[in-house]
Design a protein around this motif. Structure first.
Motif, short mmCIF file in Angstrom:
data_model
loop_
_atom_site.label_atom_id
_atom_site.label_comp_id
_atom_site.label_asym_id
_atom_site.label_seq_id
_atom_site.Cartn_x
_atom_site.Cartn_y
_atom_site.Cartn_z
N LEU B 155 0.82 -1.22 0.00
CA LEU B 155 0.00 0.00 0.00
C LEU B 155 0.85 1.27 0.00
CD1 LEU B 155 -2.82 -0.99 2.52
CD2 LEU B 155 -3.14 -0.45 0.10
N ALA B 156 2.10 1.16 0.47
CA ALA B 156 2.94 2.35 0.68
C ALA B 156 3.09 3.21 -0.59
CB ALA B 156 4.30 1.95 1.23
N PRO B 157 3.33 2.63 -1.77
CA PRO B 157 3.46 3.48 -2.96
C PRO B 157 2.13 4.00 -3.49
CG PRO B 157 4.56 1.34 -3.24
CD PRO B 157 3.63 1.22 -2.09
N ALA B 158 1.03 3.80 -2.73
CA ALA B 158 -0.32 4.24 -3.14
C ALA B 158 -0.64 3.79 -4.56
CB ALA B 158 -0.45 5.76 -3.02
N PRO B 159 -0.70 2.46 -4.79
CA PRO B 159 -0.99 1.96 -6.14
C PRO B 159 -2.43 2.27 -6.54
CG PRO B 159 -1.14 0.17 -4.56
CD PRO B 159 -0.65 1.38 -3.79
N LYS B 160 -2.68 2.21 -7.84
CA LYS B 160 -4.06 2.40 -8.31
C LYS B 160 -4.90 1.17 -7.99
CE LYS B 160 -3.27 5.76 -11.92
NZ LYS B 160 -2.87 5.95 -13.30
N VAL B 161 -4.23 0.00 -8.03
CA VAL B 161 -4.93 -1.26 -7.76
C VAL B 161 -4.06 -2.11 -6.86
CG1 VAL B 161 -5.88 -3.36 -8.80
CG2 VAL B 161 -6.03 -1.19 -10.03
N LEU B 162 -4.67 -2.74 -5.85
CA LEU B 162 -3.96 -3.68 -4.99
C LEU B 162 -4.43 -5.09 -5.29
CD1 LEU B 162 -1.93 -3.71 -2.51
CD2 LEU B 162 -3.97 -4.17 -1.14
N LEU B 163 -3.49 -5.98 -5.58
CA LEU B 163 -3.83 -7.38 -5.85
C LEU B 163 -3.50 -8.22 -4.61
CD1 LEU B 163 -2.21 -7.70 -9.40
CD2 LEU B 163 -4.52 -6.95 -8.81
N LEU B 164 -4.42 -9.08 -4.22
CA LEU B 164 -4.19 -9.93 -3.05
C LEU B 164 -4.40 -11.39 -3.43
CD1 LEU B 164 -6.28 -7.31 -1.94
CD2 LEU B 164 -4.94 -7.98 0.05
N ASP B 165 -3.31 -12.18 -3.39
CA ASP B 165 -3.36 -13.57 -3.83
C ASP B 165 -3.53 -14.49 -2.62
OD1 ASP B 165 -3.19 -15.94 -5.14
OD2 ASP B 165 -1.08 -15.76 -5.70
N GLU B 166 -4.75 -14.86 -2.31
CA GLU B 166 -5.07 -15.71 -1.16
C GLU B 166 -4.23 -15.33 0.06
OE1 GLU B 166 -6.28 -19.53 -1.58
OE2 GLU B 166 -6.28 -19.62 -3.76
N PRO B 167 -4.28 -14.07 0.47
CA PRO B 167 -3.34 -13.63 1.51
C PRO B 167 -3.68 -14.18 2.89
CG PRO B 167 -4.87 -11.87 1.02
CD PRO B 167 -5.18 -12.99 0.06
N LEU B 168 -4.89 -14.68 3.09
CA LEU B 168 -5.28 -15.10 4.44
C LEU B 168 -5.18 -16.61 4.63
CD1 LEU B 168 -8.41 -12.80 4.89
CD2 LEU B 168 -6.01 -12.30 5.30
N SER B 169 -4.80 -17.33 3.57
CA SER B 169 -4.90 -18.80 3.63
C SER B 169 -3.94 -19.42 4.64
CB SER B 169 -4.68 -19.40 2.24
OG SER B 169 -3.40 -19.04 1.78
N ALA B 170 -2.84 -18.70 4.99
CA ALA B 170 -1.88 -19.30 5.91
C ALA B 170 -2.19 -18.99 7.37
CB ALA B 170 -0.47 -18.81 5.57
N LEU B 171 -3.25 -18.22 7.61
CA LEU B 171 -3.55 -17.81 8.98
C LEU B 171 -4.57 -18.75 9.61
CD1 LEU B 171 -3.89 -13.97 8.36
CD2 LEU B 171 -1.85 -15.26 8.99
N ASP B 172 -4.55 -18.83 10.94
CA ASP B 172 -5.54 -19.68 11.59
C ASP B 172 -6.90 -18.96 11.62
OD1 ASP B 172 -5.82 -18.09 13.97
OD2 ASP B 172 -3.90 -18.90 14.63
N TYR B 173 -7.94 -19.70 11.99
CA TYR B 173 -9.31 -19.24 11.80
C TYR B 173 -9.58 -17.87 12.43
CZ TYR B 173 -14.40 -19.27 11.87
OH TYR B 173 -15.72 -18.95 11.71
#
Lengths: 266, 367
Positions: B155-173
């Motif tokens: 987020l730091a460079p303030a992109p126009k679009v942020l892509l998130l590739d299954e970012p939560l899959s490694a976290l517990d419930y």
């Protein structure tokens, strides 16, 4: 209660282990001890002295050979590590390509080819080049050492790259790093311990090579190992022990420095 | 593309392999993603959702078709020239840098002045609540914290679009639930378009403004969570998002958008017909388990779906009743549990399911 299998509890294990360690280290201990002998013999102990170290340090031939060995090892290790780094990047940081297995084989084959075969082959080829060009400098030895050092430098660098997530470079590119800057800021710093290990390995391998050096060297191009081999054929004095001990100390220093540097990096 | 679109994917195909081993991971996809939208690509593994994301990021280039970003064709632009940032599934944090250095990396590569980078990094640390760990190495922080750093870095460079590739899959419930709320908050605060990839339908339903359901390299349906859940476009979407009962039958007549269907297992259902549906004949009705009620077979109204209760499974908040129908197929009814009320039915009971009005839908069959 049945205990799980433990090789250390097997009958005779201690004896076998002690024997192997004795075989490995006892000769070195004897060699180092007699380097400090005050007498002329490498078998009769006549008191502690540093005279043989002084003698070796004052021996122009030893100094000449040592300098040449270090020159060759430094040059060969630098060139070999650079080539090995590029080869490792090309074989791990790209999409799989046709002939990748052949590339690995070609890179690692020098480890399998008997050294004497390489030595004879180089002797023949270099003899022709010498005749054609008249050049008889250290270049031949540096080229030969570089050639057999590349696979040794390649192995630790490749191992380091294999453990490195390809997404790191993608992340760098995603965050506006051009390929050159991604390499400079992400790949290279992470690869550094591997490159250092490759360089050290290549340096040590070059430093104590005898077979290829013996075949390739021109007249007056003794390295420390070939000089020692030549001396051993004549009179053996504790001077040889002193040179070997200094050699050993240098290796230990090199390995220790590498260990400390790589530990700090991680 | 319209001015309200952040990303337009126009007829994009991506083929991997060569000769007989050719596979179209993305097969002629056209979709527009609006500005400030939380857009989710949902599908099973291997459906092409990650490939589509990588095409948008620039890690892959389309075999054919074009990708537009904010009105400009970026199909051949390398990733380091696209104002798009990615949160990777395994985070891909730089292990030789501190948390701060990771977050500042993008701005440093954009050659921003040092003071600006420091200010922006501090703001990002505050945004993801990681101020206390700014000087840590990334291998000295927990998985949830690494996730926050990865988000802040992207987020730091303030992109126009942020892509998130299954970012939560490694976290517990529990952590995953927290991060879902966190992501929604970040998207609202930054106003950046989020494109989120997941195979978790619950995650997609709770977080998205719109969902694209994908299978075999194609997009089957794009719509709000409510639309894809309540009005699945086809059998696959109905089956993939939530549980559903699929009942074959015959359409008797259609009037006012409602189809009267005689079910082949017995019983009759009024099902909402898709727009423009007018035909009769064989069709499939989809019904969510929570949109039916179970009652004793004796005294059930005419048209109720009759069967025998096979099992009742207690789930805490609700109970799932699995009813065996006349043709041997399974029909599920989900009823909310009430305090201190025992299960109303037991295995072996003769039961009948009554369907709420306008709950069942007629599926449009694909040719």
């Amino acid at each position: 209660m049945a205990r799980p299998f433990d090789v250390r509890r097997q009958r005779g294990f201690t004896v076998v282990a002690a024997f192997c360690f004795a075989l490995l280290y006892l000769p070195i201990v004897v060699l180092v001890t007699y380097a400090f002998n005050a007498g002329e013999s490498i078998a009769n102990w006549e008191g502690v002295s540093l005279r043989w170290f002084v003698a070796a340090a004052g021996n122009a031939q030893v100094i000449d050979a040592s300098i040449r060995s270090l020159q060759i090892a430094t040059a060969a290790a630098l060139i070999a590590t650079t080539a090995a780094t590029l080869a490792a990047l090309a074989t791990t940081r790209t999409a799989p390509y046709r002939g990748q297995a052949a590339t690995f084989a070609a890179l690692n084959l020098p480890l399998m080819v008997p050294e004497i075969v390489t030595a004879v082959a180089l002797l023949i080829v270099f003899a022709r080049i010498k005749m054609a060009t008249g050049y008889t400098g250290l270049g031949y030895l540096i080229a030969a050492h570089t050639a057999f050092c590349i696979p040794f430098a390649y192995l630790p660098i490749r191992a380091r790259l294999d453990g490195m997530d390809l997404n790191l470079e993608r992340a760098a590119a995603d965050l506006y790093a051009t390929p050159v800057r991604a390499f400079r800021h992400v790949t290279l710093p992470l690869l550094w311990p591997g490159i250092l290990a490759g360089f050290m390995l290549a340096f040590v391998i070059s430093l104590d090579d005898v077979v290829i050096t013996e075949f390739v060297k021109s007249g007056g191009q003794e390295t420390l190992p070939t000089y020692m081999l030549g001396q051993l054929r004549r009179v053996i004095t504790p001077e040889m022990n002193a040179i070997s001990t200094a050699f050993l100390a240098l290796s230990i220093v090199v390995v220790t420095v590498f260990f400390l540097v790589s530990r700090k990096r991680d | 593309m319209s001015a309200a679109d952040a990303i337009a994917v126009a007829g994009v195909t991506k083929v991997f392999g060569s000769g007989n081993g050719q596979v179209a991971a993305v097969d002629d996809i056209t979709v527009s993603i609006r500005k400030n939208e939380f857009f989710t690509l949902l599908g099973p593994s291997g459906c092409g959702k990650t490939t589509l994301l990588r095409l948008i990021a620039g890690f892959e280039f389309p075999t054919s078709g074009a990708i537009w970003l904010d009105g400009a064709d970026v199909s051949d632009t390398p990733p380091f020239r696209r104002p798009i940032n990615t949160v990777f599934q395994n985070y891909a944090l730089f292990p030789h840098m501190t948390v701060e250095e990771n977050i500042g990396f993008g701005l440093k590569m954009l050659n921003r002045p040092k003071a600006e980078i420091a200010e922006r990094v501090a703001a990002m640390l505050k945004l993801v609540r990681m101020e206390a760990l700014a000087g840590r190495r990334t291998n000295q922080i927990s998985g949830g914290q690494q996730q926050r750093v990865a988000l802040a870095r992207a987020l730091a460079p303030a992109p126009k679009v942020l892509l998130l590739d299954e970012p939560l899959s490694a976290l517990d419930y529990k952590l995953r639930k927290e991060m879902q709320i966190e992501l929604k908050r970040l998207q609202a605060e930054t106003g950046i378009t989020f494109i989120f990839v997941t195979h978790d339908q619950e995650e997609a339903l709770t977080m998205s403004d719109r969902i694209a359901v994908m299978a075999a390299g194609r997009i089957l349906q794009v719509g709000s969570p409510r639309e894809v859940y309540d009005a699945p476009a086809d059998r696959f979407v109905a089956g993939f998002i939530g549980e559903s009962n699929l009942l074959p039958g015959t359409v008797e007549r259609v009037s006012g958008g409602l189809a009267s269907v005689t079910l082949s297992v017995g019983g009759r259902i009024e099902a909402v017909a898709p727009d423009g549906f007018s035909g009769g004949g064989p069709a499939t009705v989809v019904l969510r388990p929570e949109h039916a009620r179970l009652m004793p077979a004796a005294g059930a109204p005419e048209g109720a779906i009759a069967g025998t209760l096979a099992t009742a499974v207690y789930f805490g908040t609700d109970t799932h009743y699995h009813v065996r129908l006349a043709d041997g197929s399974d029909f599920t009814v989900r009823e909310q549990n009430r305090p201190s009320v025992e299960a109303r039915f037991h295995a072996g009971d003769a039961v009948a399911a009554v369907v709420e009005p306008r709950a069942a839908r007629l599926l449009r069959e694909r040719p």
